[in-house]
Design a protein around this motif. Structure first.
Motif, short mmCIF file in Angstrom:
data_model
loop_
_atom_site.label_atom_id
_atom_site.label_comp_id
_atom_site.label_asym_id
_atom_site.label_seq_id
_atom_site.Cartn_x
_atom_site.Cartn_y
_atom_site.Cartn_z
N ALA A 109 22.49 53.55 49.36
CA ALA A 109 22.25 52.10 49.33
C ALA A 109 23.05 51.47 48.20
N GLY A 110 23.12 52.16 47.06
CA GLY A 110 23.92 51.66 45.95
C GLY A 110 25.39 51.55 46.30
N LEU A 111 25.90 52.53 47.02
CA LEU A 111 27.30 52.50 47.46
C LEU A 111 27.54 51.31 48.39
N ALA A 112 26.63 51.13 49.36
CA ALA A 112 26.80 50.04 50.33
C ALA A 112 26.72 48.68 49.65
N VAL A 113 25.83 48.56 48.67
CA VAL A 113 25.64 47.28 47.98
C VAL A 113 26.91 46.85 47.26
N MET A 114 27.52 47.75 46.49
CA MET A 114 28.69 47.34 45.71
C MET A 114 29.88 47.01 46.61
N ILE A 115 30.00 47.73 47.71
CA ILE A 115 31.12 47.48 48.61
C ILE A 115 30.94 46.14 49.33
N GLU A 116 29.71 45.85 49.78
CA GLU A 116 29.46 44.57 50.44
C GLU A 116 29.64 43.40 49.48
N ALA A 117 29.20 43.57 48.23
CA ALA A 117 29.36 42.52 47.23
C ALA A 117 30.84 42.19 47.03
N LEU A 118 31.65 43.22 46.97
CA LEU A 118 33.09 43.02 46.79
C LEU A 118 33.70 42.32 47.99
N LYS A 119 33.29 42.72 49.19
CA LYS A 119 33.81 42.07 50.40
C LYS A 119 33.44 40.59 50.43
N HIS A 120 32.24 40.28 49.97
CA HIS A 120 31.79 38.89 49.92
C HIS A 120 32.70 38.05 49.02
N LEU A 121 33.01 38.59 47.82
CA LEU A 121 33.89 37.86 46.90
C LEU A 121 35.26 37.62 47.53
N GLU A 122 35.77 38.62 48.21
CA GLU A 122 37.09 38.49 48.83
C GLU A 122 37.10 37.46 49.94
N GLU A 123 36.08 37.51 50.80
CA GLU A 123 36.03 36.57 51.92
C GLU A 123 35.91 35.13 51.46
N GLU A 124 35.18 34.91 50.37
CA GLU A 124 34.96 33.56 49.87
C GLU A 124 35.99 33.14 48.82
N SER A 125 36.94 34.05 48.55
CA SER A 125 37.98 33.80 47.54
C SER A 125 37.37 33.41 46.19
N ILE A 126 36.33 34.15 45.81
CA ILE A 126 35.65 33.89 44.54
C ILE A 126 36.34 34.67 43.43
N PRO A 127 36.80 34.02 42.36
CA PRO A 127 37.52 34.71 41.29
C PRO A 127 36.62 35.74 40.58
N HIS A 128 37.24 36.83 40.17
CA HIS A 128 36.51 37.88 39.46
C HIS A 128 37.45 38.59 38.49
N PRO A 129 36.91 39.16 37.44
CA PRO A 129 37.74 39.94 36.51
C PRO A 129 38.11 41.27 37.15
N GLU A 130 38.83 42.08 36.43
CA GLU A 130 39.15 43.43 36.89
C GLU A 130 37.85 44.20 37.10
N ILE A 131 37.72 44.85 38.25
CA ILE A 131 36.50 45.58 38.61
C ILE A 131 36.84 47.05 38.87
N TYR A 132 35.98 47.92 38.38
CA TYR A 132 36.10 49.34 38.67
C TYR A 132 34.86 49.82 39.42
N LEU A 133 35.07 50.65 40.41
CA LEU A 133 33.98 51.30 41.12
C LEU A 133 34.05 52.79 40.86
N MET A 134 32.91 53.40 40.58
CA MET A 134 32.84 54.86 40.40
C MET A 134 31.86 55.42 41.41
N PHE A 135 32.36 56.29 42.29
CA PHE A 135 31.53 57.01 43.24
C PHE A 135 31.39 58.43 42.69
N SER A 136 30.24 58.75 42.14
CA SER A 136 30.11 60.02 41.42
C SER A 136 29.53 61.13 42.28
N ILE A 137 29.74 62.34 41.83
CA ILE A 137 29.24 63.54 42.51
C ILE A 137 28.11 64.17 41.69
#
Length: 368
Positions: A109-137
């Motif tokens: 759920a955490g993985l899905a949340v961060m990816i959807e949040a990012l897609k939302h910003l892109e679709e709405e052309s909302i400015p954001h700083p540099e973002i890093y995603l870490m998918f850990s094992i």
């Protein structure tokens, strides 16, 4: 707006992919394919080789489209067993497993949340700083992904970890350190029917030690538990050696050390009483996490909650996560509740609204 159907379908796809600890490669490949379609920088580290896994942590860099300090978001790809062959069931806005496995919302759920949040910003052309995603094992098996991560691949100073139960808006500001304990009790073997008086029972020493230990809930910040005891064999032989595995946790380092000292004294006293010996060894598995009330990251998250009319609450937890390890490595860290419930059981579930609300919050945090 957060796309409810999209985040749900992404979550369902993720939980259907088998990913027990050390075997997260299929999930990693799936996530990398999503990120590659966007043209992001994607790097895999060698954490998997260090702990015997089939893939490493995945790091994704999303270039800035606006001002602000870079920020990172993290969630783990592995799940506790039984987690293979998950069949998700959607009923009344809630996602369950079929009942034979965990659902895997912890932490897909955490993985899905961060990816959807990012897609939302892109679709709405909302400015954001540099973002890093870490998918850990290997978070579930001892945070080995975070412990062995290549920190140069995560240069952001602050990390939001999407890996806690509780309602969306819950912010973990305190989590305990954990000590893994191994105690070897040593006696002396003898024939139990002919010369038992010449023997020293390691089981009897262990029983004496355990009888005098303060265990389970020690105080509001400290716990201790015995996990297993192994040793012995035939009933006609006085047992020469047994090994006891245990743990102690506390958000207070002094209390943790006091508990460890107490448990060791119980073992030494018991060994002395019967004329045996003991080896008491422990290792701090992860450090305690303490978020300062003046933390700028905490202020940012709480303001983001206000911006979307979401109630926030600060809590302490008795469990550890990648957050503890990242905090120990010098990152500013907050763990957010994402609404998952009954994790680590076959009754695990999560409300779809929890995921959409959390995605909205994460998108708000991501903004410039």
């Amino acid at each position: 707006m957060i796309n409810r159907d999209r985040i749900l379908n992404l979550f369902l796809d993720l939980v259907k992919i088998d990913s027990p600890s050390l075997k997260e490669k299929d999930v990693a490949d799936y996530l990398c394919s999503l990120m590659q379609d966007k043209g992001y920088d994607i790097i895999k580290d060698n954490a998997g080789k260090a702990c015997g896994g089939n893939t490493g942590n995945i790091f994704v860099r999303i270039p800035a489209t606006g001002d602000g300090e870079s920020i990172a978001f993290s969630a783990h790809m592995d799940c506790v067993n039984p987690c293979c062959g998950v069949v998700p069931v959607v009923k009344d806005d809630v996602v369950y497993s079929s009942g034979d496995t965990v659902l895997g919302g912890d932490d897909k759920a955490g993985l899905a949340v961060m990816i959807e949040a990012l897609k939302h910003l892109e679709e709405e052309s909302i400015p954001h700083p540099e973002i890093y995603l870490m998918f850990s094992i290997c978070e579930e098996s001892g945070m080995h992904g975070a412990k062995n991560m290549d920190a140069t691949l995560l240069p952001a100073k602050n990390v939001i970890v999407l890996d806690s139960g509780g309602a969306v808006g819950t912010i973990v500001i305190k989590a305990p350190a954990k000590a893994g304990i191994k105690i070897v009790f040593k006696g002396k073997s003898a024939h139990a029917g002919i010369t038992p008086e010449s023997g020293i029972s390691a089981i009897q020493i262990a029983a004496e030690a355990v009888t005098h230990m303060n265990l389970l809930r020690i105080d509001k910040e400290t716990t201790a538990n015995l996990g297993s005891i192994e040793g012995g064999g035939s009933t006609n032989i006085v047992t020469e050696q047994v090994t006891l595995s245990a743990e102690a946790r506390s958000t207070n380092e002094e209390s943790l050390q006091s508990q460890l000292d107490h448990m060791k004294k119980c073992c030494v006293d018991a060994a002395d009483k019967f004329g045996g010996a003991c080896d008491f060894d422990y290792e701090i598995s992860y450090p305690a996490l303490h978020v300062d009330e003046s933390s700028m990251l905490l202020a940012k998250v709480e303001q983001s909650c206000k911006n979307i009319s979401l109630a926030s609450s600060r809590v302490s937890t008795g469990g550890g996560s990648d957050s503890n390890i990242l905090y120990g490595k010098g990152y500013g860290v907050l763990t957010l509740g994402i609404g998952m419930s009954k994790v680590h059981t076959v009754e695990e579930f999560i409300k779809i609204k929890s995921m959409t609300d959390c995605a909205e919050l994460v998108a708000e945090i991501m903004k410039s």
